[in-house]
Design an enzyme around this catalytic site. Sequence first.
Site, PDB file in Angstrom:
ATOM      1  NE  ARG A  32      36.125  35.735  35.402  1.00 36.19           N
ATOM      2  CZ  ARG A  32      36.842  36.707  35.948  1.00 36.19           C
ATOM      3  NH1 ARG A  32      38.155  36.583  36.065  1.00 36.19           N
ATOM      4  NH2 ARG A  32      36.267  37.797  36.422  1.00 36.19           N
ATOM      5  CG  ASP A  33      37.380  36.852  39.647  1.00 31.69           C
ATOM      6  OD1 ASP A  33      38.558  36.478  39.675  1.00 31.69           O
ATOM      7  OD2 ASP A  33      37.021  38.004  39.903  1.00 31.69           O
ATOM      8  CG  HIS A  39      34.631  42.316  40.088  1.00 26.91           C
ATOM      9  ND1 HIS A  39      34.117  41.239  39.379  1.00 26.91           N
ATOM     10  CD2 HIS A  39      35.867  41.921  40.489  1.00 26.91           C
ATOM     11  CE1 HIS A  39      34.997  40.260  39.360  1.00 26.91           C
ATOM     12  NE2 HIS A  39      36.071  40.643  40.030  1.00 26.91           N
ATOM     13  CG  HIS A  45      38.866  40.527  44.222  1.00 24.66           C
ATOM     14  ND1 HIS A  45      39.142  39.196  44.013  1.00 24.66           N
ATOM     15  CD2 HIS A  45      38.436  41.004  43.026  1.00 24.66           C
ATOM     16  CE1 HIS A  45      38.910  38.890  42.738  1.00 24.66           C
ATOM     17  NE2 HIS A  45      38.472  39.978  42.114  1.00 24.66           N
ATOM     18  CB  CYS A  61      43.551  38.229  40.004  1.00 22.96           C
ATOM     19  SG  CYS A  61      44.048  38.634  38.317  1.00 22.96           S
ATOM     20  CG  ASN A  64      35.577  37.534  43.228  1.00 17.76           C
ATOM     21  OD1 ASN A  64      36.298  36.599  42.893  1.00 17.76           O
ATOM     22  ND2 ASN A  64      35.376  38.582  42.465  1.00 17.76           N
TER      23      ASN A  64
END
Length: 306
Positions: A17-18, A209, A211, A242, A251
């Site tokens: 996803r990310d 989370h 990055h 993002c 990430n």
Amino acid sequence: MLNLTPQHVKIVEVGPRDGLQNEATLVPVEIKLRLIELLADAGLSTIEATSFVSPKWVPQMADAQVLMKQLKQRNNIHYPVLTPNMNGFETALNAGAKEVAIFAAASESFSQRNINCSIEESLERFVPMIDAAKANNIRVRGYVSCVMGCPYEGDISPEKVAIVAYQLLQMGCYEISLGDTIGTGNPKAARALIHEVSKQVPVVQLAVHFHDTYGQAIANILAVLEMGISVIDSAVAGLGGCPYAKGASGNVATEDVVYMLKGMGIDTGIDLDNLLIATEMISTFLNRKPNSKVAQVLLANKHDTK
Ligand code: HMG
Ligand code: MG
């Protein structure tokens, strides 16, 4: 300082996803499904599979329904999906999602750019979603973005983050993931963040989370591990970025996190050799080197001995 480093860490893999949401070339659903399978084979127990967001906003995730319908969910593996509103929640539910993630921000400007509403409006929007989730036995994870900086507002105070994190917890999120969306944090700021937020949310219900835009993510993770954080979000091959956070790069790489934890004797349940199969598959598809020093070295060694 008391060292509270846990013996077991849960890694939440956010690569599908990310990691992929910002890729310019559309990644076919078959490749995404293969990636998820390989990650499950490697021992990841939570794999964020996709997001049910507007395809006009994030074209890469337009196949969310197809992906969830085709995904062979395995016992004991969680496949959360991002849902920004009731529309996304209902579509995700119909497609077979059993866990969702809602995402708020600690920065007003980021909230507007990312989900087109204020922080307050986003939290109001989540209330009926969480009610519907409870009624359908769906677990809800909560995110707070921009916890150590915002691309539009600069510094964000830990107090602001704590307020949003607490509200998400009160609504019924089982875990709150703190997103350093643009990767501007450092170990001191990360410690201050956990110090403040853990006054409102028990540390066992917090995840980080981070990055890796400025190469600080692994140092930040170590800093918060020592404060008892035991859930870490990361992406295979350090994929990511993002669409609404200028300059945000990947990430933290799952390979880097697993390598560090393994070296420290902390169990993750993940087999690094098997993880590299996933790394290699997606990096070959994207036609670039993994964004992980650990993966680069281990893959080079693997091919050297053949
Ligand atoms: P909006 O334009 O304000 O929505 O977008 P709207 O309700 O006015 O609807 C506009 C159109 O979108 C309508 O379609 C709706 O049907 C459709 P039209 O009539 O124009 O054809 N729509 C949807 N379609 C699919 N799925 C939906 C959905 N909702 C409405 N769920 C919205 C509001 C929230 C939808 C939009 O802003 C959006 O999709 N934002 C998501 C952005 C995103 O995915 N950002 C990246 C993820 S967050 C992140 O990466 C941070 C994180 O990793 C943590 C960290 O790193 O810090 C989590
Ligand atoms: Mg992120």
